[in-house]
Design a protein around this motif. Structure first.
Motif, mmCIF file in Angstrom:
data_model
loop_
_atom_site.group_PDB
_atom_site.id
_atom_site.type_symbol
_atom_site.label_atom_id
_atom_site.label_comp_id
_atom_site.label_asym_id
_atom_site.label_seq_id
_atom_site.Cartn_x
_atom_site.Cartn_y
_atom_site.Cartn_z
ATOM 1 N N GLU A 1 0.822 -1.210 0.000
ATOM 2 C CA GLU A 1 0.000 0.000 0.000
ATOM 3 C C GLU A 1 0.859 1.266 0.000
ATOM 4 O O GLU A 1 0.537 2.243 -0.681
ATOM 5 C CB GLU A 1 -0.937 -0.014 1.216
ATOM 6 C CG GLU A 1 -1.991 -1.103 1.182
ATOM 7 C CD GLU A 1 -2.960 -0.933 0.023
ATOM 8 O OE1 GLU A 1 -3.490 0.191 -0.158
ATOM 9 O OE2 GLU A 1 -3.185 -1.908 -0.714
ATOM 10 N N ASP A 2 1.941 1.269 0.741
ATOM 11 C CA ASP A 2 2.832 2.440 0.770
ATOM 12 C C ASP A 2 3.477 2.671 -0.589
ATOM 13 O O ASP A 2 3.649 3.821 -1.023
ATOM 14 C CB ASP A 2 3.916 2.258 1.837
ATOM 15 C CG ASP A 2 3.393 2.473 3.245
ATOM 16 O OD1 ASP A 2 2.221 2.843 3.399
ATOM 17 O OD2 ASP A 2 4.171 2.267 4.202
ATOM 18 N N ARG A 3 3.840 1.609 -1.277
ATOM 19 C CA ARG A 3 4.433 1.751 -2.611
ATOM 20 C C ARG A 3 3.425 2.350 -3.585
ATOM 21 O O ARG A 3 3.740 3.284 -4.335
ATOM 22 C CB ARG A 3 4.898 0.375 -3.104
ATOM 23 C CG ARG A 3 5.417 0.352 -4.557
ATOM 24 C CD ARG A 3 6.893 0.731 -4.655
ATOM 25 N NE ARG A 3 7.206 2.081 -4.276
ATOM 26 C CZ ARG A 3 7.382 3.109 -5.107
ATOM 27 N NH1 ARG A 3 7.251 2.935 -6.408
ATOM 28 N NH2 ARG A 3 7.720 4.283 -4.659
ATOM 29 N N LEU A 4 2.213 1.844 -3.565
ATOM 30 C CA LEU A 4 1.213 2.311 -4.520
ATOM 31 C C LEU A 4 0.722 3.715 -4.195
ATOM 32 O O LEU A 4 0.188 4.409 -5.070
ATOM 33 C CB LEU A 4 0.034 1.332 -4.554
ATOM 34 C CG LEU A 4 0.387 -0.095 -5.029
ATOM 35 C CD1 LEU A 4 -0.854 -0.972 -5.051
ATOM 36 C CD2 LEU A 4 1.053 -0.074 -6.397
ATOM 37 N N ALA A 5 0.920 4.140 -2.947
ATOM 38 C CA ALA A 5 0.573 5.512 -2.568
ATOM 39 C C ALA A 5 1.772 6.455 -2.685
ATOM 40 O O ALA A 5 1.631 7.662 -2.455
ATOM 41 C CB ALA A 5 0.044 5.541 -1.138
ATOM 42 N N ASP B 1 5.243 5.583 -7.849
ATOM 43 C CA ASP B 1 4.207 4.915 -7.079
ATOM 44 C C ASP B 1 3.821 3.577 -7.719
ATOM 45 O O ASP B 1 2.689 3.127 -7.614
ATOM 46 C CB ASP B 1 2.978 5.815 -6.948
ATOM 47 C CG ASP B 1 2.360 6.201 -8.284
ATOM 48 O OD1 ASP B 1 2.883 5.766 -9.340
ATOM 49 O OD2 ASP B 1 1.361 6.938 -8.286
ATOM 50 N N ARG B 2 4.788 2.954 -8.398
ATOM 51 C CA ARG B 2 4.572 1.641 -8.977
ATOM 52 C C ARG B 2 5.789 0.763 -8.673
ATOM 53 O O ARG B 2 6.859 1.248 -8.324
ATOM 54 C CB ARG B 2 4.353 1.728 -10.495
ATOM 55 C CG ARG B 2 3.036 2.375 -10.896
ATOM 56 C CD ARG B 2 1.847 1.514 -10.495
ATOM 57 N NE ARG B 2 0.562 2.089 -10.882
ATOM 58 C CZ ARG B 2 -0.167 2.883 -10.109
ATOM 59 N NH1 ARG B 2 0.279 3.252 -8.906
ATOM 60 N NH2 ARG B 2 -1.345 3.338 -10.535
ATOM 61 N N PHE B 3 5.585 -0.532 -8.826
ATOM 62 C CA PHE B 3 6.677 -1.472 -8.581
ATOM 63 C C PHE B 3 7.513 -1.648 -9.837
ATOM 64 O O PHE B 3 7.004 -1.676 -10.962
ATOM 65 C CB PHE B 3 6.122 -2.838 -8.180
ATOM 66 C CG PHE B 3 5.569 -2.901 -6.791
ATOM 67 C CD1 PHE B 3 6.396 -3.139 -5.699
ATOM 68 C CD2 PHE B 3 4.209 -2.736 -6.564
ATOM 69 C CE1 PHE B 3 5.889 -3.217 -4.410
ATOM 70 C CE2 PHE B 3 3.693 -2.815 -5.289
ATOM 71 C CZ PHE B 3 4.529 -3.045 -4.205
#
Length: 817
Positions: free
Chosen positions: A551-555, A563-565
């Protein structure tokens, strides 16, 4: 005919070998790239097995020979009957003599022989037979060429117990793999099962046999009963896996993080390998040591990992006994089957004696007195227990793990899971090049919907099923025999795949050994039988950390760009050593500490003022140079539960002792339970006692983890980042604490084969890995300690997948003709 092995080039330096100097061969090729990873290329599956057997014996002959001694039931003969060992895979501590009788029972029953000769799909198919036959030939080839007295590993050089292997040895090992989370987790309780006559021991017979479920339930929920459950240490089988789909991927293609947790101490089980039959088969990843197929890895366009499922893989049956070896079924007495067994046992004076023991089986399975370490089961008339393991009855997983090397996307993988239905005990998490992901707990498990589990529940099951999800069935009723219940076309009494949880997602799926419920935070899976796991309940801290990382990565709030992997940030996220409980409790604990003039501990008032700034300034990670990490760990260990003699902490908190401020809420599964309830007296007590503990050890309160958590390899101390999973570490190292030094030395369990896989336009997946304990368990091997040092430094290496890259990066080539 094989004419010998030809080593065309060999070097362990960093420079690549010129592939043109290596030539070509029609034989079986074993090309080793960086860190000793063997890339095996052959014209058929027998050749793949031959190359695998030869390579794995080169690297791990002693560890493999030890496995084969175990499944032969000969540990007492060579290592003594009273010594204990960590059972491979589940890490249950098992006495040699009890393990030997466990395996001798299956030998006497002819279980493995029947399965290996069964037609597919329950028996091995032609490719599986060829692969395992080749492995046997390759192992024996290496042993014959090298000689026991010249083995490079001093651990077993010249040892009598290093012997050639046969077909039955390998199938016995495969059978044990299938039972790791089932009967094999109770090997000691089955191998030592004998009736107790006279006054029964404490356990379920602590109550009158005439007790009803309500009374038994009250006892199990009492402090005494909960203490018995709270001290239970279930098998240490764990893992993390995250699959990223196109909506969460910077490239639009899928990514996979696989992070299985296996044993470090004496039980290193993963072995990295690449297998190829040109034009027909290609897969790269980790095998279980001594079984020549990839269980976690990647094809050209699909990558997968496994995590141990939360579902119970065994079903106990409560028996009403007429006498010690006769039980009632439908009101009629039924005699147990007696199996007189013998085991050879080495004595201190070097002689070998024969030990006799008679084990007993029922229509449901063998009698058992300890189930997966849970000491609530007895065999004392008029009560006894038998154990059913549905994974002891098939070899379908052999066919599954071979066929998966041909799978190109997650939809095809789901079809393989359904059609083969052979995975014994693990969730599957996968991603493909098209950017779709899959989570599935499609495994071999008893077909016990809640209504059936309740209707067939015994007195003990009526209490244990709602508490633990463990069904204990009524053995007095033939209609409760799993073999008489509906199942699949493949196996009676087994839950059909269409009734088990799975989901496809384009954003992500994950699992960290909790149930299927929150494989995706925004798309809960619900409505499945209790035996598969819990829904709408508190998640373990490691699961909450994993979901928080996603969730922290996507936010875009994890401190990394975007904000993506992508491939690189997924590696960073894996080894960032964030501490979920630390992030939740640190500020409150530091503020509370600062408010105290002193803390009242077990020994009286303690000045804790020096601990307060250490806690306040700690960065809430378990990195090697994070002052305060150990101080917080010791405090949190006191607050999370009892400390049991082996130094680990329990999985259960007794009611009324929770240090959390806010209870669990199903609408906030990441945030609850949460906060630190500083009004609990245990908080002040833990703070004072830990400060006193550091003072007694002469250890600074801000000692870095680098100095106190390490593994010893050839006299070298290698510091290890990470920490215990129950504190909310995603990157875990579970290691017992030495109370005399305060150090955490030589992990039992934790990060092992970690991989990040991504897909690009080239058609060659990028595979970054780290095998924390090394590719070889030979202390003289260059691959014994290299990756452990890399783990210390948070380094990965890329494993070549496509042929041109493998040839370019070849360090050595062995050709078996």
């Amino acid at each position: 005919m094989l004419l010998g092995s030809l080593v065309l080039a060999a070097c362990h330096g960093s420079a690549d070998v010129d592939s043109s100097a290596l030539g070509e061969s029609s034989g079986v090729e074993i090309r080793r790239t960086a860190h000793g990873v063997p890339h095996i290329r052959a014209n058929d599956f027998y050749g793949l097995g031959l190359g695998y057997g030869y390579a794995v014996a080169e690297d791990n002959i002693c560890r493999l020979a030890d496995f084969y001694v175990t499944v032969r039931g000969e540990r007492s003969r060579f290592f003594g009957p009273d010594e204990s060992f960590l059972f491979p895979g589940n890490l249950m501590e098992t006495k040699n003599l009890d393990s030997d009788f466990f395996f001798k029972l299956y030998q006497a029953q002819g279980t493995v022989e029947a399965l290996m000769n069964a037609p597919p799909p329950n028996g091995p198919d032609a490719e599986a037979r060829a692969l395992l036959a080749g492995h046997i030939a390759g192992y024996n080839r290496y042993l014959s060429e090298t000689g026991v007295d010249q083995l490079p590993d001093p651990t077993c050089r010249g040892a009598e117990w290093v012997q050639p292997i046969s077909e039955i040895d390998v199938y016995r090992m495969a059978h044990a793999l299938g039972m790791f989370a089932g009967a094999a987790a109770s090997a000691g309780g089955i191998g030592a099962a004998v009736p107790t006559l006279g006054e029964p021991p404490l356990g379920l017979l602590g109550l009158d046999i005439g007790s009803d479920a309500e009374e038994l339930g009250r006892w199990l929920r009492s402090p005494e009963g909960l203490r018995a459950l709270g001290e239970w240490q279930p098998p240490q089988m764990a893992s993390n896996a995250i699959a990223v789909g196109r909506e969460a991927s910077a490239s639009g293609s899928g990514l996979l993080l696989g992070n299985p947790h296996q044993g470090w101490k004496d039980a290193a089980l993963f072995y990295q390998v690449d297998l190829e039959v040109p034009g027909r088969y290609k897969v790269s990843g980790a095998s279980f040591l001594g079984l020549p197929f990839v269980v976690i890895g990647s094809t050209a366009s699909m990558a997968w990992s496994h995590t141990t499922s939360s579902a119970f893989r065994f079903v106990p049956y409560q028996l009403t006994l007429v006498d010690a070896t006769t039980y009632l079924v439908d009101g009629q007495p039924e005699a147990m089957k007696a199996w007189p067994l013998t085991v050879d046992a080495l004595q201190e004076n070097g002689s070998v004696v024969t030990v006799n023991r008679t084990l007993h089986t029922t229509r449901y399975g063998p009698m058992v007195t300890n189930i997966a370490g849970l000491n609530l089961f007895v065999w004392a008339p008029p009560l006894g227990f038998a154990l059913k393991d549905v994974n002891a009855e098939h070899f379908r997983f052999l066919n599954h793990f071979i066929e998966i090397g041909r799978v190109g996307n997650v939809r095809d993988l789901k079809r393989l899971l359904d059609d083969t239905h052979g995975i014994p005990w693990a969730n599957t998490v996968a991603a493909d090049a098209d950017g779709e992901t899959l989570y599935a707990d499609i495994t071999v498990i008893a077909n016990l919907p809640d209504q059936r589990a309740i209707q067939c529940s015994s007195v003990s099951g009526a209490a244990l099923f709602p508490l633990l999800g463990l069904p204990v069935l009524d053995g007095t009723r033939s209609d409760c025999d799993l073999d008489a219940m509906p199942g699949t076309d493949l196996q009676a009494g087994v839950m059909p795949p269409e009734e088990m949880p799975f989901q496809f997602r384009n954003d992500y799926v994950m699992n960290s050994n909790d149930s299927y419920w929150l494989s995706n935070l925004n798309a809960p899976l619900e409505g499945f039988p209790r035996i598969l796991g819990e829904e709408n309940t508190e998640r373990r801290l490691r699961t909450r950390m994993g979901l928080t990382l996603i969730e922290d990565r996507l936010a875009g709030r994890d401190g990394l760009p975007g904000d993506r992997f992508d491939h690189e940030n997924l590696k960073q996220i894996m080894f960032n050593s964030r501490h979920f409980l630390g992030e939740m409790w640190r500020d409150g604990l530091a503020a509370y500490c600062s408010s105290l003039p002193f803390a009242l501990g077990s020994s009286g008032p303690t000045d804790v003022s020096e601990a307060c700034p250490v806690l306040a300034n700690w960065d809430a990670t378990n990195n090697l140079d994070s002052p305060g990490a150990l101080l917080f760990r010791r405090i949190s260990e006191q607050l999370l539960g009892q400390t049991v003699p082996n130094g680990t902490t329990t999985q259960m908190r007794l009611p009324g002792t929770s240090a959390f401020l806010r209870p669990f809420r199903r609408d906030d599964p990441l945030g609850t339970p949460g906060g630190l309830n500083v009004l609990r007296p245990e908080v002040q007590l833990a703070l004072a006692d830990v400060v006193d503990e550091f003072a007694e050890l002469g250890m600074p309160l801000d000692v870095p983890l680098r100095e106190v958590q390490y593994v010893e390899r050839n006299g070298e101390r290698i510091p290890l980042h990470g920490g215990p999973d129950r504190s909310g570490l995603f990157s875990i190292i579970n290691v017992d604490r030495d109370p005399e030094t305060g150090h955490y030395v030589n992990p039992r369990h934790g990060n092992t084969f970690t991989q990040v896989v991504s897909f690009g336009a080239s058609g060659c997946p990028r595979i970054s890995t780290n095998m924390t304990y090394g590719q070889s368990q030979n202390p003289q091997s260059p691959w014994f300690v290299d990756q452990t040092r890399m783990y210390r430094d948070k380094q990965w290496f890329d494993v070549p997948f496509c042929r041109s890259d493998i040839e370019r990066q070849t360090r050595s080539l062995t050709v078996l003709r």
